[in-house]
Enzyme design. Structure first.
Site, PDB file in Angstrom:
ATOM      1  N   GLU A   1      10.742  -4.566   4.455  1.00 44.60           N
ATOM      2  CA  GLU A   1      10.629  -5.915   4.106  1.00 44.60           C
ATOM      3  C   GLU A   1      10.262  -6.300   2.745  1.00 44.60           C
ATOM      4  O   GLU A   1      10.787  -6.961   1.930  1.00 44.60           O
ATOM      5  CB  GLU A   1       9.434  -6.921   4.733  1.00 44.60           C
ATOM      6  CG  GLU A   1       9.942  -7.231   6.326  1.00 44.60           C
ATOM      7  CD  GLU A   1       9.227  -5.930   7.166  1.00 44.60           C
ATOM      8  OE1 GLU A   1       8.969  -4.810   6.697  1.00 44.60           O
ATOM      9  OE2 GLU A   1       9.301  -6.098   8.634  1.00 44.60           O
TER      10      GLU A   1
ATOM     11  N   LYS B   1       0.848  -1.152  -0.030  1.00 42.36           N
ATOM     12  CA  LYS B   1       0.157  -0.017   0.076  1.00 42.36           C
ATOM     13  C   LYS B   1       0.764   1.145   0.159  1.00 42.36           C
ATOM     14  O   LYS B   1       0.722   2.040  -0.735  1.00 42.36           O
ATOM     15  CB  LYS B   1      -0.988  -0.036   1.056  1.00 42.36           C
ATOM     16  CG  LYS B   1      -1.868   1.208   1.373  1.00 42.36           C
ATOM     17  CD  LYS B   1      -2.695   1.163   2.447  1.00 42.36           C
ATOM     18  CE  LYS B   1      -3.460   2.289   2.884  1.00 42.36           C
ATOM     19  NZ  LYS B   1      -4.564   2.274   3.896  1.00 42.36           N
TER      20      LYS B   1
ATOM     21  N   GLU C   1      -4.784  -6.691  14.744  1.00 46.67           N
ATOM     22  CA  GLU C   1      -4.323  -5.358  14.446  1.00 46.67           C
ATOM     23  C   GLU C   1      -5.321  -4.338  14.385  1.00 46.67           C
ATOM     24  O   GLU C   1      -5.140  -3.226  14.590  1.00 46.67           O
ATOM     25  CB  GLU C   1      -3.696  -5.384  13.020  1.00 46.67           C
ATOM     26  CG  GLU C   1      -2.590  -4.386  12.727  1.00 46.67           C
ATOM     27  CD  GLU C   1      -1.863  -4.301  11.483  1.00 46.67           C
ATOM     28  OE1 GLU C   1      -2.710  -4.060  10.321  1.00 46.67           O
ATOM     29  OE2 GLU C   1      -0.791  -4.748  11.303  1.00 46.67           O
TER      30      GLU C   1
ATOM     31  N   LYS D   1       9.538  -1.188  14.208  1.00 47.86           N
ATOM     32  CA  LYS D   1      10.151  -0.640  12.826  1.00 47.86           C
ATOM     33  C   LYS D   1      11.444   0.225  13.200  1.00 47.86           C
ATOM     34  O   LYS D   1      12.123   0.159  12.445  1.00 47.86           O
ATOM     35  CB  LYS D   1       9.060  -0.049  12.050  1.00 47.86           C
ATOM     36  CG  LYS D   1       8.035  -1.044  11.391  1.00 47.86           C
ATOM     37  CD  LYS D   1       7.315  -0.328  10.468  1.00 47.86           C
ATOM     38  CE  LYS D   1       5.963  -0.819   9.968  1.00 47.86           C
ATOM     39  NZ  LYS D   1       5.052  -0.214   9.186  1.00 47.86           N
TER      40      LYS D   1
ATOM     41  N   GLY E   1      -4.874  -1.640   4.885  1.00 49.81           N
ATOM     42  CA  GLY E   1      -4.061  -3.027   4.577  1.00 49.81           C
ATOM     43  C   GLY E   1      -4.793  -4.289   4.770  1.00 49.81           C
ATOM     44  O   GLY E   1      -4.765  -5.184   4.013  1.00 49.81           O
ATOM     45  N   ARG E   2      -5.246  -4.384   6.033  1.00 49.71           N
ATOM     46  CA  ARG E   2      -5.758  -5.621   6.340  1.00 49.71           C
ATOM     47  C   ARG E   2      -7.241  -5.750   5.892  1.00 49.71           C
ATOM     48  O   ARG E   2      -7.910  -6.815   6.194  1.00 49.71           O
ATOM     49  CB  ARG E   2      -5.783  -5.911   7.872  1.00 49.71           C
ATOM     50  CG  ARG E   2      -6.413  -4.800   8.857  1.00 49.71           C
ATOM     51  CD  ARG E   2      -6.254  -4.739   9.955  1.00 49.71           C
ATOM     52  NE  ARG E   2      -6.567  -3.641  10.886  1.00 49.71           N
ATOM     53  CZ  ARG E   2      -5.837  -2.606  11.058  1.00 49.71           C
ATOM     54  NH1 ARG E   2      -4.799  -2.399  10.442  1.00 49.71           N
ATOM     55  NH2 ARG E   2      -6.187  -1.584  11.731  1.00 49.71           N
TER      56      ARG E   2
ATOM     57  N   HIS F   1      -5.871 -33.344  17.965  1.00 50.90           N
ATOM     58  CA  HIS F   1      -4.765 -34.188  18.365  1.00 50.90           C
ATOM     59  C   HIS F   1      -3.678 -33.490  18.777  1.00 50.90           C
ATOM     60  O   HIS F   1      -2.377 -33.942  18.959  1.00 50.90           O
ATOM     61  CB  HIS F   1      -4.188 -35.329  17.239  1.00 50.90           C
ATOM     62  CG  HIS F   1      -5.336 -36.014  16.823  1.00 50.90           C
ATOM     63  ND1 HIS F   1      -5.269 -37.341  17.338  1.00 50.90           N
ATOM     64  CD2 HIS F   1      -6.268 -36.070  16.019  1.00 50.90           C
ATOM     65  CE1 HIS F   1      -6.547 -38.084  16.837  1.00 50.90           C
ATOM     66  NE2 HIS F   1      -7.381 -37.028  16.114  1.00 50.90           N
TER      67      HIS F   1
HETATM   68  O1  F6P Z   1       0.842  -2.763   2.274  1.00 53.96           O
HETATM   69  P1  F6P Z   1       2.317  -2.166   3.227  1.00 53.96           P
HETATM   70  O2  F6P Z   1       2.095  -0.549   3.053  1.00 53.96           O
HETATM   71  O3  F6P Z   1       3.583  -2.584   2.328  1.00 53.96           O
HETATM   72  O4  F6P Z   1       1.916  -2.366   4.461  1.00 53.96           O
HETATM   73  C1  F6P Z   1       1.891  -4.082   4.881  1.00 53.96           C
HETATM   74  C2  F6P Z   1       1.423  -4.016   6.283  1.00 53.96           C
HETATM   75  O5  F6P Z   1       2.145  -3.313   7.329  1.00 53.96           O
HETATM   76  C3  F6P Z   1       1.235  -2.576   8.122  1.00 53.96           C
HETATM   77  O6  F6P Z   1       1.476  -1.513   8.179  1.00 53.96           O
HETATM   78  C4  F6P Z   1       1.752  -3.119   9.447  1.00 53.96           C
HETATM   79  O7  F6P Z   1       3.222  -3.062   9.802  1.00 53.96           O
HETATM   80  C5  F6P Z   1       0.062  -3.381   7.924  1.00 53.96           C
HETATM   81  O8  F6P Z   1      -0.939  -2.921   8.442  1.00 53.96           O
HETATM   82  C6  F6P Z   1      -0.085  -3.529   6.394  1.00 53.96           C
HETATM   83  O9  F6P Z   1      -0.862  -4.782   6.014  1.00 53.96           O
END
Ligand code: F6P
Length: 552
Positions: A220, A214, A362, A516, A276-277, A393
């Site tokens: 990452e 987003k 979240e 972060k 995002g979620r 199990h």
């Molecule tokens: O889509 P982006 O901006 O890479 O963010 C990834 C994820 O990181 C977050 O901001 C949490 O670190 C989430 O809310 C989001 O889904």
């Protein structure tokens, strides 16, 4: 803990409706589900709801008509319905980020009008869906080829959190609907092993990378996408011009996408009013659409929309997301439940609970209210679970005989997916377990019943099942794209209801920021041995140990 603040009477724990529930809880303490069923022959019939294809049985909950009435009164008093309507209208209900919350617009029909700041967002949503559909058809038909002219057979989605969990989950759920000749993988972890394992057996000439972010600033994702670009160019022995045929982006940030080197015409847009979620039914779902095709993707959106409309219009007594939300408020607020298990009886739902963890935790893992005052009540539960029968199990022992109250959702399907062939014969056994577990959890086995089986007296306590463990059963005919959409929307709105009652902002996520920032500060200490001012003694020692183990 007792907290008073400027909100006075508006504080949840000071509302008469909250106190009425507390009193009711005291009065009903000790009531067993066995008694509730014995006293009310109509209970099993009455405590069910049908929403689209989803049949919900909530009779095995520690509630009576009176509990439900009091919970609905709490919902009304806390303004759940007003906030719901404000969300659907596109108001900026995410106050700490000053944003509208309009994932419901992502699945609205083309004819709908939903305005943000006087601008109808629906045409833009459908334009992106059409662009995604055209692209998906070109990839799936082989018309779109890679740099060397080969057709694309592998898709690697690079993203994390909401830019990974949704499509990764839905791809597993809808495996039976996917093009089985296409390999679709998901890379999220900044651990290089994730990307390594995802691409090691792939032909770069046949591979498309989807960079899903987003913000397009998530470390990452940008790190993995940069490494993927290096891998691709290295494998192909090609220059930067190869990137255009092998990289597309899903983002709200065209500028950063361009900076990364992806042609903005290969960007699929979404908007800041999509959290995002809550985003996998936006452009973030492109990998899923490539796998299942545009028609099935639209069927899924229709499933979402069906439940959106139900949530928006159904009366409180029949409103399924409202009911599920209220049950969670009841257990967290008045039974001290700390967690909530989601236990799907479908192998295809193996990533469903992991997806719900972000959606729920979240969103509602907050400890200050909308005005920034500390809350004095439980907010979001720990959400956990894996598909049955595996959990039976492993950890069901604790569900049945442990000391904790853990409300659980059991999700199952009457028919296995069509392609199972002879293996479909195992489905009744799977579902026998599904039904048996909620029965055992609710009704247990009394000491007398154990004795009647001739069990030695010293073993009777060990073989007794207290029962009285609350569960919701969600049963549908078959796991289709539409049913998946219905399920996800059900949980999205349940989370909404709870956040509204707890008076928290369910749409921000400030809690992920500190880690972060600290990671950025610590990294030079690991690589260069740099001093990190203010680093605590424990972390300093651990960093030193790490460097020694790395031979630095
Ligand atoms: O889509 P982006 O901006 O890479 O963010 C990834 C994820 O990181 C977050 O901001 C949490 O670190 C989430 O809310 C989001 O889904």
């Amino acid at each position: 803990m007792s907290v008073t603040n400027a909100q006075g009477q508006n504080r949840l724990d000071q509302r008469p409706e909250w106190h009425a529930l507390g009193k009711h809880r005291e009065e009903t303490a000790g009531t067993h589900l066995r008694e509730l069923f014995d006293a009310d022959p109509g209970r099993a019939d009455r405590y069910t709801l049908q929403v689209g294809d989803l049949h919900l049985d909530y009779s095995k909950h520690l509630v009576t008509d009176e509990t439900l009435r009091l919970l609905r009164e709490l919902a009304a008093a806390t303004g759940v319905f007003e906030l719901r309507d404000a969300m659907f209208r596109g108001e900026r209900i995410n106050t700490t980020e000053d944003r509208a919350v309009l994932h419901t617009a992502l699945r609205a029909p083309q004819s709908a009008t939903i305005e943000v700041d006087g601008h109808n967002v629906v045409p833009g949503v459908h334009a992106v869906l059409t662009k995604m559909g055209v692209f998906a058809d070109r990839i799936r038909s082989g018309e779109w080829t890679g740099h060397t002219g080969k057709r694309i057979r592998n898709v690697v989605n690079i993203g994390i959190g909401g830019s990974d969990l949704g499509p990764a989950m839905a791809y597993e759920v809808l495996r039976a609907y996917t093009d089985r000749d296409m390999t679709v993988r998901f890379v999220s972890n900044v651990d290089g092993a994730d990307l390594h394992e995802a691409v090691r057996d792939l032909d770069a000439a046949e591979t498309l990378f989807i960079v899903a972010s987003k913000t397009f600033t998530t470390i990452e994702t940008i790190t993995n996408a940069t490494s993927a670009r290096q891998w691709l160019l290295g494998q192909l022995g090609a220059g930067e011009d190869a990137v255009a045929k092998h990289f597309v982006a899903l983002s709200t940030n065209a500028e950063k996408v361009t900076d990364f080197g992806i042609d903005p015409t290969n960007m699929f847009e979404f908007w800041d009013w999509v959290g995002g979620r809550y985003s996998y039914d936006s452009a973030i779902g492109l990998s899923l659409m490539l796998a299942i095709g545009p028609d099935a993707f639209r069927e899924m959106l229709a499933g979402f929309h069906l439940v959106d409309e139900h949530f928006r219009t159904a009366p409180a007594e029949q409103n399924a997301p409202l009911l599920l939300g209220l049950l969670g408020v009841w257990y967290g607020g008045f039974h001290d439940a700390q967690s909530h298990a989601v236990l799907p009886y479908s192998h295809y739902l193996s990533k469903f609970t992991a997806y719900l963890q972000q959606l729920d935790m979240e969103s509602n893992g907050k400890s200050v209210d909308r005005d920034g005052n500390p809350v004095n009540w439980q907010t979001g539960p720990v959400v956990w679970g894996t598909p049955g029968t595996n959990g039976q199990h492993a950890y069901y022992q604790l569900l049945h005989q442990g000391t904790k109250l853990i409300p659980a959702d059991f999700i199952g399907f009457a028919r296995p997916v069509a392609e199972l062939g002879a293996l479909a014969g195992q489905h009744d056994l799977l579902m026998a377990n599904f039904f048996a577990q909620t029965q055992a959890l609710a009704f247990g086995k009394t000491p007398d019943e154990v004795r009647a089986e001739g069990v030695a007296e010293e073993l009777v306590p060990h073989k007794t099942f207290r029962g009285n463990h609350p569960t919701t059963t969600i049963l549908a005919g078959e796991l289709t794209p539409s049913v998946l959409g219905q399920l996800i929307a059900l949980y999205e709105h349940k989370v909404f209801v709870q956040g509204a009652i707890w008076n928290i902002d369910s749409f921000d996520q400030w809690g992920v920021e500190l880690g972060k920032v600290l990671a950025k500060r610590v990294e030079p200490a690991l690589t260069e041995g740099a001093d990190v001012p203010g680093l605590d003694a424990s972390t300093t020692n651990l960093v030193a140990k790490y460097r020694a183990l790395r031979g630095r």
